[in-house]
Design a protein around this motif. Sequence first.
Motif, short mmCIF file in Angstrom:
data_model
loop_
_atom_site.label_atom_id
_atom_site.label_comp_id
_atom_site.label_asym_id
_atom_site.label_seq_id
_atom_site.Cartn_x
_atom_site.Cartn_y
_atom_site.Cartn_z
N ASP A 125 -11.35 -0.70 7.22
CA ASP A 125 -10.34 0.41 6.08
C ASP A 125 -9.68 1.20 6.50
O ASP A 125 -8.89 2.09 6.12
CB ASP A 125 -11.26 1.17 5.22
N ASP B 53 3.87 3.53 10.64
CA ASP B 53 4.22 1.77 9.73
C ASP B 53 2.96 1.09 9.75
O ASP B 53 2.66 0.38 9.01
CB ASP B 53 4.73 1.06 11.74
N ALA C 265 7.88 8.96 8.74
CA ALA C 265 6.12 9.20 9.10
C ALA C 265 5.58 8.79 7.62
O ALA C 265 4.24 9.11 7.44
CB ALA C 265 6.33 10.03 9.88
N GLY C 266 6.41 9.32 6.81
CA GLY C 266 6.19 9.61 5.66
C GLY C 266 6.21 10.83 4.36
O GLY C 266 7.49 10.69 4.10
N ALA D 261 -2.28 1.33 -3.75
CA ALA D 261 -3.64 0.27 -3.24
C ALA D 261 -4.85 1.26 -1.94
O ALA D 261 -6.03 0.29 -1.27
CB ALA D 261 -3.72 -1.34 -2.53
N LEU E 278 -0.03 2.41 8.13
CA LEU E 278 -0.71 3.17 7.08
C LEU E 278 -0.40 2.57 5.89
O LEU E 278 0.75 2.39 5.47
CB LEU E 278 0.34 4.43 7.55
N ASP E 279 -1.07 2.22 4.87
CA ASP E 279 -0.60 1.82 3.36
C ASP E 279 -0.81 3.11 2.61
O ASP E 279 -1.40 3.62 2.77
CB ASP E 279 -2.40 0.92 3.31
N THR E 280 0.62 2.88 2.12
CA THR E 280 1.01 4.61 1.74
C THR E 280 0.76 3.96 0.29
O THR E 280 1.36 4.50 -0.42
CB THR E 280 2.46 4.79 1.74
N SER E 281 0.51 3.12 -0.42
CA SER E 281 0.51 3.14 -1.58
C SER E 281 -0.14 2.92 -2.64
O SER E 281 -1.41 3.25 -1.72
CB SER E 281 0.32 0.90 -1.91
N THR F 64 -4.81 0.64 1.48
CA THR F 64 -6.03 -0.78 1.57
C THR F 64 -6.07 -0.15 3.48
O THR F 64 -7.60 -0.36 4.15
CB THR F 64 -5.72 -2.05 1.66
#
Lengths: 302, 639
Positions: free
Chosen positions: B98, B183, B19-20, B190, B185-188, B192
């Motif tokens: 967003d 899956d 999950a991160g 950026a 979630l944008d973890t970078s 986004t």
Amino acid sequence: MIRACVHFFLIGAVALAAQRGYEAWELRERPVELTVKVPAGADDAEVAQLTREAILLSEARRAGWAQTDPVIFERLVANMRFVAPEEARRDAVDLYDEAVKLGMLDSDVVVRKRLLERATQVLGSVPDAQRPTDAQMQAYLDAHAKDFELPARVRFGQVFLSADQRSGSLDRDAEAMAAQLAKTDPAPAAAFRLGDPLLSRRPIALRTTRELDDTYGPGFGDQVAAAPVGRWVGPLRSTFGMHFVKVLEQIRARPPRLEEVRDQVRAEMVREVSRRLANERFEALRRHYELRVVRTGARAER
Amino acid sequence: MALLGAFAGCGSTGAAPDAGAPDGGTPERRCAAYDPLRQPFFGDTHVHTTLSLDANLQGTRLTPADAYRFAKGGEVGIQPYDARGRPLRTLQNDRPLDFAVVTDHAEFIATVSLCEDPTSVAYESHGCTLIRDEPDVAFALINANLAAAQGKAGYPDLCGPGAEACLTRGLEVWQGVQQAAADALDTSDACTFTSFIGYEWSGNPATANLHRNVIFRNTHVPAAPISYFDENYAEGLWRALGAQCLNAGTGCDALTIAHNSNLSDGLYFKWADPSGQPYGRSYAEARHDMEPLIEVYQHKGDSECLPGTPVSDELCGFEKLPYNSLGRAKLDIEDTVDPGAAPHPGDFIREALGEGMKHALELGVNPFEYGFIASTDTHIAAPGAVAEEGFPGHGGAGRSHRDALPAELTDTPFFSPGGLAVLWAEENSRDALFDAMRRREAYGTSGPRIVVRTFGGWDYPSSMCEAASFAAAGYEGGVPMGGKLSVPPSAGAAPRIAIAAQMDPGTATHPGVELQRAQVIKGWLDAAGAYHVKVYDVAGDAHDGATVDPKTCEPRGAGRKTLCTVWADPSFDPSQMAYYYVRVVQNPSCRWTTYQCLDAGVDCDAPDAVPEGFKACCDPRIERFIQERAWTSPIWYVP
């Protein structure tokens, strides 16, 4: 909560069994003779599917799941309580044994489907040793860079002239502003004070082309992205008026570092490994069976 | 090891695998686009997928993962499907969101899975057979479990003794919900897109809507969602969330979002406990703390205010449903509406804000100190599908087109595409957005991406709109939307509400509509405790002359691209409790029905020629043109 925990435990147990199940399959003696009954008119795809199911059921039964699976246990107990309601109060284990004696392990369609489901899970289970390492994930990321690409972004300062506030003089004001900016080249962090205030996201932070379009109107992002770095350009038109921009930083679209997308890469790789293992394992199993396909007059029960 | 891990999660968390961050929260980072003065993020906090029984029975096959893909700008196929399972319609938003939260109904979250799985013990139960073979009958019968008298609602029979089958399967499905959010979630850096883990608690006694969405800050969530069948009252839900989440010491954090008070048949803001006694301070505190937000608008209508209650307000007629609960609804246009089904004024937020202040006088806590958002409540897994033109219908209580392509209006005529939630946050991350929800720095729109910002203070200069940084001046001199004004600095001081708004710029194919005006809605209690409301036009022009071409839906006339003003309360009494919220309205535009009526060639001057399924086009209760809008969370003054 205690009840939820018990179920959580149970699911964990079944999941663990599923992971170990394939190892158990590989230890069995081979070959195994198996008769697959298919409908008389079955085409090749149907025969292949029924053959697959027959092999998986065979393996599931040999693994002993029919005797240990909690769902099957509950199903057979429920069956017995349905067919013999007068015995509903009997101990569940007794009822289960009675159902087995009556042949329900072989005849019950739900038992069959449950065994198939578990066998399918086992086929696709990914052992810890095959979970991707960082090096493998990096290689995968390199090979699929486009799928994970981070978008281009730009950081810029701007001077905004509001179409609302300068409706009659916008073009004239823009000309004057262009001249002023060319002459004085003000620092972007302070230059916004030369124009009108804007409510939206502040441009000094990094923005993608899409974000700029969403904020200022279609096409604005491309105009900014095309601007050279380090000098004032404009006016660029937006929904709200005219903008002079000085691009401070252009970040091209780039493949991410692994730590930025590790979860997404891992999930994608595990899915691929699972699909590959399922195919390889089934083919391996199939080679250890001596199959006899018998066409029957009726359609097989699915 | 996996087993130990699973068991360790019991009673506290159910963190999804992979999950991160190790701590289960938002990874410790700042997004590249971090702004300490905050920025607006547009999203949808109310989304149903195939896991919701009602959506599933209407032919919705899209999963939570599909819903997130759609929210991020992807194209999806939607019902109906052909015999080979191919969707016959496709859908794509013109702009990605967003953030989004999939909020499937917790009550039947296992039912769909059980009844579709031939290996489940419930597969051959009467309930499951009905669901598969007679979905419309099943919809009515199984929903009856929800409509049971409050305090007596329970799991359907198909769940078996002790609801074991549903509880067991529910755990698996809940894991899947968590994984889909992880899956997406944008973890970078950026940043986004942000997903949240969530679900809907679907209290529905006698079909009166008491639903709440439950949203979790991070991956530390209870082992199973707490459903209406587990807790029959909202206070029970909040108590259980306290025990299993907020006070569990695991990092779990949650809040609830109220919605569709307009369909609650007098119950949503009713001030009496199950025994009929007035609620006390502990209830008020729980509601205040656990439920910071309410949907002011969504697919099933507007809950802001009912015309004439308590004051005349022409803009309260927006998207009003003519009934007070779905059980009493006439979901298709009828010649008459049951008088007993008329909406209750007390079911609307504006009345509740007044009641809340009265409770606050007595108890010291305002249970209805709500901030506002809007969302879709889509039941076709299409978060943010708010466009009026091309609206496919959101299903749920509306039309879904499970079996055939629509040859009629695509949804129940009174329903609409719903709206968006907007959060002012430093960055697009779970922590930042969740904090914005909790502090009520939030607003709702009826679909357009209008940007609006409000601050309340005592000393804002009239020149604030010309200030280089409206936001910096706003935070420095007061509080943002959702906040509480400080003590007046002097005897003669009056609150000043600084308002700035910006039109939705739209897209290349769908240009935005210009703004008409901004209003301040002030509510207060007088010295005798009586509630008053006054609506002020504070910016723009109500008579800007803008209209719509009724044959093409093209806008005519100009409005404003931006609005900005600093408004001072002309009748402030520092001894009186008050609130101020802002409504920003666009110039008129076509309602979704109007687009479809034009496409169908409906001519209301020739009523006999109006195609079947389009009669509503000529019903005077269906507005042809609407004024889309934004509603900001109130700023409060408490003496």
